[in-house]
Design a protein around this motif. Sequence first.
Motif, PDB file in Angstrom:
ATOM      1  N   PRO A  80       0.793  -1.234   0.000  1.00  0.00           N
ATOM      2  CA  PRO A  80       0.000   0.000   0.000  1.00  0.00           C
ATOM      3  C   PRO A  80       0.826   1.285   0.000  1.00  0.00           C
ATOM      4  CG  PRO A  80      -0.136  -1.102   2.135  1.00  0.00           C
ATOM      5  CD  PRO A  80       0.579  -2.039   1.199  1.00  0.00           C
ATOM      6  N   LEU A  81       2.108   1.219   0.346  1.00  0.00           N
ATOM      7  CA  LEU A  81       2.913   2.439   0.288  1.00  0.00           C
ATOM      8  C   LEU A  81       3.468   2.685  -1.110  1.00  0.00           C
ATOM      9  CD1 LEU A  81       4.873   2.386   3.678  1.00  0.00           C
ATOM     10  CD2 LEU A  81       2.566   3.209   3.161  1.00  0.00           C
ATOM     11  N   HIS A  82       3.255   1.723  -2.012  1.00  0.00           N
ATOM     12  CA  HIS A  82       3.784   1.880  -3.386  1.00  0.00           C
ATOM     13  C   HIS A  82       2.615   1.767  -4.358  1.00  0.00           C
ATOM     14  CE1 HIS A  82       6.387   1.812  -6.759  1.00  0.00           C
ATOM     15  NE2 HIS A  82       6.972   0.629  -6.637  1.00  0.00           N
ATOM     16  N   GLY A  83       2.424   0.613  -5.009  1.00  0.00           N
ATOM     17  CA  GLY A  83       1.395   0.516  -6.049  1.00  0.00           C
ATOM     18  C   GLY A  83       0.032   0.093  -5.534  1.00  0.00           C
ATOM     19  N   HIS A 114      -1.373  19.305   9.761  1.00  0.00           N
ATOM     20  CA  HIS A 114      -0.977  18.234  10.685  1.00  0.00           C
ATOM     21  C   HIS A 114       0.470  17.791  10.520  1.00  0.00           C
ATOM     22  CE1 HIS A 114      -5.049  17.549  12.276  1.00  0.00           C
ATOM     23  NE2 HIS A 114      -5.471  17.787  11.044  1.00  0.00           N
ATOM     24  N   LYS A 115       1.044  18.026   9.351  1.00  0.00           N
ATOM     25  CA  LYS A 115       2.441  17.621   9.106  1.00  0.00           C
ATOM     26  C   LYS A 115       3.217  18.825   8.575  1.00  0.00           C
ATOM     27  CE  LYS A 115       1.885  13.273  10.111  1.00  0.00           C
ATOM     28  NZ  LYS A 115       2.651  12.600  11.184  1.00  0.00           N
ATOM     29  N   PRO A 116       3.281  19.918   9.367  1.00  0.00           N
ATOM     30  CA  PRO A 116       3.932  21.123   8.852  1.00  0.00           C
ATOM     31  C   PRO A 116       5.400  20.847   8.521  1.00  0.00           C
ATOM     32  CG  PRO A 116       3.532  21.289  11.225  1.00  0.00           C
ATOM     33  CD  PRO A 116       2.842  20.051  10.762  1.00  0.00           C
ATOM     34  N   GLY A 117       5.826  21.433   7.411  1.00  0.00           N
ATOM     35  CA  GLY A 117       7.235  21.302   7.023  1.00  0.00           C
ATOM     36  C   GLY A 117       7.575  20.020   6.286  1.00  0.00           C
ATOM     37  N   GLN A 118       6.605  19.107   6.113  1.00  0.00           N
ATOM     38  CA  GLN A 118       6.932  17.829   5.475  1.00  0.00           C
ATOM     39  C   GLN A 118       6.860  17.867   3.948  1.00  0.00           C
ATOM     40  OE1 GLN A 118       8.235  15.219   6.605  1.00  0.00           O
ATOM     41  NE2 GLN A 118       7.910  15.208   8.805  1.00  0.00           N
ATOM     42  N   ARG A 119       6.248  18.887   3.379  1.00  0.00           N
ATOM     43  CA  ARG A 119       6.145  19.035   1.910  1.00  0.00           C
ATOM     44  C   ARG A 119       5.493  17.800   1.274  1.00  0.00           C
ATOM     45  NH1 ARG A 119      11.569  20.962  -0.615  1.00  0.00           N
ATOM     46  NH2 ARG A 119      10.165  21.761  -2.209  1.00  0.00           N
ATOM     47  N   LEU A 120       4.284  17.502   1.709  1.00  0.00           N
ATOM     48  CA  LEU A 120       3.535  16.339   1.194  1.00  0.00           C
ATOM     49  C   LEU A 120       2.499  16.830   0.194  1.00  0.00           C
ATOM     50  CD1 LEU A 120       3.113  14.658   4.685  1.00  0.00           C
ATOM     51  CD2 LEU A 120       4.679  13.953   2.873  1.00  0.00           C
ATOM     52  N   GLU A 121       2.600  16.361  -1.029  1.00  0.00           N
ATOM     53  CA  GLU A 121       1.722  16.818  -2.112  1.00  0.00           C
ATOM     54  C   GLU A 121       1.043  15.613  -2.774  1.00  0.00           C
ATOM     55  OE1 GLU A 121       1.293  20.050  -2.810  1.00  0.00           O
ATOM     56  OE2 GLU A 121       2.861  20.835  -1.485  1.00  0.00           O
ATOM     57  N   THR A 122       0.196  15.891  -3.749  1.00  0.00           N
ATOM     58  CA  THR A 122      -0.518  14.826  -4.465  1.00  0.00           C
ATOM     59  C   THR A 122       0.471  13.976  -5.269  1.00  0.00           C
ATOM     60  OG1 THR A 122      -2.254  16.463  -4.740  1.00  0.00           O
ATOM     61  CG2 THR A 122      -2.480  14.419  -6.017  1.00  0.00           C
ATOM     62  N   ASN A 123       0.333  12.663  -5.179  1.00  0.00           N
ATOM     63  CA  ASN A 123       1.179  11.797  -6.008  1.00  0.00           C
ATOM     64  C   ASN A 123       0.351  11.139  -7.120  1.00  0.00           C
ATOM     65  OD1 ASN A 123       0.132   9.198  -5.105  1.00  0.00           O
ATOM     66  ND2 ASN A 123       1.344   9.428  -3.223  1.00  0.00           N
ATOM     67  N   VAL A 124       1.009  10.315  -7.907  1.00  0.00           N
ATOM     68  CA  VAL A 124       0.397   9.719  -9.105  1.00  0.00           C
ATOM     69  C   VAL A 124      -0.868   8.925  -8.798  1.00  0.00           C
ATOM     70  CG1 VAL A 124       1.843   7.639  -8.975  1.00  0.00           C
ATOM     71  CG2 VAL A 124       0.937   8.349 -11.183  1.00  0.00           C
ATOM     72  N   THR A 137      -3.715   7.770  10.522  1.00  0.00           N
ATOM     73  CA  THR A 137      -3.912   7.203   9.181  1.00  0.00           C
ATOM     74  C   THR A 137      -3.144   8.013   8.144  1.00  0.00           C
ATOM     75  OG1 THR A 137      -6.157   6.682   9.860  1.00  0.00           O
ATOM     76  CG2 THR A 137      -5.700   6.534   7.506  1.00  0.00           C
ATOM     77  N   ARG A 138      -2.476   7.351   7.218  1.00  0.00           N
ATOM     78  CA  ARG A 138      -1.829   8.056   6.105  1.00  0.00           C
ATOM     79  C   ARG A 138      -2.842   8.328   5.004  1.00  0.00           C
ATOM     80  NH1 ARG A 138       4.352   7.098   5.169  1.00  0.00           N
ATOM     81  NH2 ARG A 138       4.950   7.146   7.348  1.00  0.00           N
ATOM     82  N   LEU A 139      -2.738   9.470   4.385  1.00  0.00           N
ATOM     83  CA  LEU A 139      -3.658   9.786   3.283  1.00  0.00           C
ATOM     84  C   LEU A 139      -3.099   9.170   2.012  1.00  0.00           C
ATOM     85  CD1 LEU A 139      -4.451  13.539   4.001  1.00  0.00           C
ATOM     86  CD2 LEU A 139      -5.378  11.468   5.079  1.00  0.00           C
ATOM     87  N   MET A 140      -3.836   8.229   1.460  1.00  0.00           N
ATOM     88  CA  MET A 140      -3.386   7.531   0.260  1.00  0.00           C
ATOM     89  C   MET A 140      -3.457   8.469  -0.943  1.00  0.00           C
ATOM     90  SD  MET A 140      -2.404   4.494   0.970  1.00  0.00           S
ATOM     91  CE  MET A 140      -1.877   4.588   2.661  1.00  0.00           C
ATOM     92  N   GLY A 141      -2.416   8.402  -1.788  1.00  0.00           N
ATOM     93  CA  GLY A 141      -2.366   9.294  -2.945  1.00  0.00           C
ATOM     94  C   GLY A 141      -1.656  10.609  -2.643  1.00  0.00           C
ATOM     95  N   PHE A 142      -1.033  10.690  -1.470  1.00  0.00           N
ATOM     96  CA  PHE A 142      -0.304  11.911  -1.097  1.00  0.00           C
ATOM     97  C   PHE A 142       1.056  11.527  -0.514  1.00  0.00           C
ATOM     98  CE2 PHE A 142      -4.747  12.872  -1.113  1.00  0.00           C
ATOM     99  CZ  PHE A 142      -4.796  14.079  -1.805  1.00  0.00           C
ATOM    100  N   GLY A 143       2.019  12.413  -0.741  1.00  0.00           N
ATOM    101  CA  GLY A 143       3.364  12.173  -0.236  1.00  0.00           C
ATOM    102  C   GLY A 143       4.182  11.378  -1.235  1.00  0.00           C
ATOM    103  N   HIS A 144       5.460  11.644  -1.261  1.00  0.00           N
ATOM    104  CA  HIS A 144       6.349  10.913  -2.157  1.00  0.00           C
ATOM    105  C   HIS A 144       7.770  11.069  -1.634  1.00  0.00           C
ATOM    106  CE1 HIS A 144       8.363   9.596  -5.859  1.00  0.00           C
ATOM    107  NE2 HIS A 144       7.200   9.031  -6.157  1.00  0.00           N
ATOM    108  N   ARG A 145       8.546  10.003  -1.769  1.00  0.00           N
ATOM    109  CA  ARG A 145       9.933  10.075  -1.306  1.00  0.00           C
ATOM    110  C   ARG A 145      10.745  11.110  -2.077  1.00  0.00           C
ATOM    111  NH1 ARG A 145      13.546   6.679   1.040  1.00  0.00           N
ATOM    112  NH2 ARG A 145      11.935   6.415   2.623  1.00  0.00           N
ATOM    113  N   VAL A 146      10.520  11.217  -3.369  1.00  0.00           N
ATOM    114  CA  VAL A 146      11.368  12.099  -4.183  1.00  0.00           C
ATOM    115  C   VAL A 146      10.680  13.439  -4.464  1.00  0.00           C
ATOM    116  CG1 VAL A 146      12.680  12.319  -6.329  1.00  0.00           C
ATOM    117  CG2 VAL A 146      12.460  10.074  -5.224  1.00  0.00           C
TER     118      VAL A 146
END
Length: 361
Positions: free
Chosen positions: A209-212, A294-304, A243-252
């Motif tokens: 679930p953290l990848h595909g 809730h996660k200030p400074g983490q730079r979490l955006e929409t992913n693919v 809970t993590r929001l699915m479809g958001f956040g990315h390592r790169v």
Amino acid sequence: MLQTRVDSGLDGVVVADTVMSEVDGEAGRLIVRGHGLQELVANRGFEGVAALLWAGYGESGDEAAVRCGLGTARVRAFADVPRLLAATDGLGPVEALRVGIGMLPDSDPTPHHHLVCGAIPVFLAALLNARMGLSAIAPDPSLTTAQDLLRMMRGQRAGAVFEKGLDTYLATVADHGFNASTFTARVVASTRAGLISAVLAGLCALKGPLHGGAPGPVLDMLDEIGEAGRAEAWFDEAFAKGTRLMGFGHRVYKVRDPRADVLKAAVATLPSTAGRLAFAAAVEQGAIAALRKHKPGQRLETNVEYYTALLLEALEVPREAFTALFAVGRVAGWCAHIFEQETDGRIIRPQSNYVGPRPEG
Ligand code: ACO
């Protein structure tokens, strides 16, 4: 003694040179063998991207040759469908696909990248049909992967707009740097285990679930939220539960994933998606606001995965098949990286730092 200590998630660690693709996480840019994502998707379909990725590794780069090879491989794979269905009763699509790829022989005379890239869509369509009590539909080798996959899933041609939508998806996700599944495939390839084994390993990494595995849960989240006005409260509760929001956040990517906009535009071309897209866009805004809160400074955006979910839903793909469908596209990139690893790479064998007990004396 260890010379170097790196982050446990290999965050920021460069482990190889590659000619395949570059993910620029600050600029929000993806380059695949010299081509920017938008230009690539506008000018090439999935077979064109596969031809580009495989050029120089047993392929000339000719799209028509790849299309022909994959069509032939789909016909070859169809002969394995009865054995696949007999062995996978009760399994979900991605687990069954794992079995199906595992059944492909290392000794098959079909070029192995064609063999596995042709087998995955044929197996997936047959598995989905079997779940509905329907017979498997034989492939049509004259079609593209996207055209034929939708046809095998639906029993008839889907129509140009749907076929283009799926083709855009497959081309968009075909390759993406050293993501977890590609790196896994390269580790297995580095031992010279062979392409089929390396692809199977890639699929196993993709399914998490953290990848595909994220897009199915994206739709679950949208279902639970139900209407845009409830998003803020839903997100506050989700963060309270961790809970993590699915479809958001990315390592790169530290900015919006460029693939999100390509896929969002593809959804908009499909009939009757305007209302769903407007709802999804409102929820997306709410999610970004909640991530900043809730996660200030983490730079979490929409992913693919966010607009992947919307696109595959609009293509009437059942949500439990989303990850397996991701593999239909990503396998092109796995094969390219396997070729590169086998050609240029050494066995990948890092070290660990032992922190357990030591024998006395
Ligand atoms: N929702 C909520 N919080 C998040 C999310 C998210 N989606 N992503 C990261 N965070 C938080 C973490 O909780 C952590 O917070 P903390 O420091 O307060 O504990 C912080 O951001 C850093 O998280 P990491 O797990 O260290 O980030 P990493 O780079 O390792 O993870 C990942 C990247 C796995 C994609 C992550 O963002 C995630 O889980 N996203 C949701 C799943 C998803 O959409 N996966 C698809 C990715 S795209 C693809 O693989 C095709």
